[in-house]
Enzyme design. Structure first.
Site, mmCIF file in Angstrom:
data_model
loop_
_atom_site.group_PDB
_atom_site.id
_atom_site.type_symbol
_atom_site.label_atom_id
_atom_site.label_comp_id
_atom_site.label_asym_id
_atom_site.label_seq_id
_atom_site.Cartn_x
_atom_site.Cartn_y
_atom_site.Cartn_z
ATOM 1 N N ASP A 83 38.873 49.483 35.327
ATOM 2 C CA ASP A 83 38.811 48.382 36.274
ATOM 3 C C ASP A 83 39.208 47.096 35.540
ATOM 4 O O ASP A 83 39.204 47.045 34.308
ATOM 5 C CB ASP A 83 37.370 48.294 36.794
ATOM 6 N N ASP A 85 38.512 43.275 36.987
ATOM 7 C CA ASP A 85 37.591 42.146 37.149
ATOM 8 C C ASP A 85 36.191 42.500 36.654
ATOM 9 O O ASP A 85 35.632 43.539 37.028
ATOM 10 C CB ASP A 85 37.520 41.731 38.610
#
Length: 293
Positions: A83, A85
């Site tokens: 991922d 963020d």
């Protein structure tokens, strides 16, 4: 045979190592060996028994220590999918972008609920993007320059895994306008994210194409593994939110990084104290083997 890797934030004390062994033995896990202490703060305990029981026994051994329990076999992974963020960067890009539209508080509240798994991710994403309608696209570069900071250890993690031949993939429920430069800065082989629609230099409140959400992240993990000729047990997935859970659960080693509670519960390992280089220590890669630039 299994390994429990103790990763202290500073110095690993002998008493802490001894306590971990006692906890494992008390849980019915037979300790068969110890590694040397690496980098003054990391050690492996080799044991037979139940990985689940070992994780439970070692949980909360010390607030400033992370523990990874995994099979001895296939410890070093050949594909990293991550991922972006709050995992590879320190912020949620949509929240920071919303600040330039004067609505950060409104959007950040929705983001937090989506990451906690309280809202449908795609619905929440489309709703937040709609609120950004009319924002000048120039705010994106400004946000990148002023707000986006690489997470400590991210570049070392990705570049070191590449050194050892791993495929590295950045996947984000955010936007390509952020994911592309972040992937380039950190050193990922590839990136996948959502495309913001725009007209005449302004965001029009929409998205282009299929949404990168939880199911898409899992599907990408599976397709990247297949394309590289790897089994899922060869893959390491890392994230922090509820939309990362399917890929975390599907990978051979799922890591929750400073994560929301639901993601932490779904993961094989929760890293709460150390930076991203803990993922290298988990794989038995000591700092003298890291790539720092």
């Amino acid at each position: 045979m299994f390994i429990a890797t103790l990763i202290a934030t500073e110095k690993l004390e002998k008493g802490e190592l001894s306590s971990a062994q006692d906890r494992l033995n008390a849980a019915g896990c037979a300790v068969t060996g110890l590694s040397d202490v690496v980098d003054n703060r990391v050690a492996d305990i080799f044991f037979s028994g139940s990985a689940k029981d070992a994780r439970a026994a070692l949980e909360g051994i010390k607030d400033s220590m992370d523990v990874a329990v995994q099979p001895l076999e296939n410890r070093q992974k050949k594909l990293l999918i991550s991922d972006m963020d709050s995992t590879m960067i320190t912020v949620e890009c949509i929240d920071e972008l919303a600040d330039y539209a004067g609505i950060k508080g409104q959007i950040a509240e929705i983001t937090e609920r989506a990451m906690q798994g309280e809202l449908d991710f795609e619905e929440a994403l489309r709703g937040r993007v709609a609120l950004l309608k009319g924002l000048e696209t120039s705010a994106i570069q400004k946000c990148l320059d002023e707000r986006v900071t690489i997470m400590p250890g991210a570049e070392i993690l990705v570049r070191t895994m590449r050194k050892f031949g791993a495929e590295t993939v950045l996947v984000s429920g955010g936007f390509t306008k952020f994911a592309k430069p972040v992937a380039e800065m950190i050193g990922f082989h590839s990136f996948h994210a959502n495309i913001l629609d725009e007209d005449n230099g302004q965001l029009n409140g929409g998205l282009v194409g299929e949404i990168v959400a939880a199911a898409a992240k899992k599907k990408l993990l599976e397709s990247c593994a297949e394309a590289a000729g790897l089994a899922l047990r060869d893959c390491l997935a890392v994230g922090d939110g509820a939309n990362d859970i399917p890929m975390i659960e599907t990978s051979g080693m799922g890591v929750a990084y400073h994560a929301k509670p639901k993601a932490a519960l779904a993961a094989d390992v929760a890293i709460n104290s150390n930076d991203l280089t803990a993922l290298l220590h988990m794989q038995g890669i000591s700092s003298d083997q890291w790539v720092s630039d």
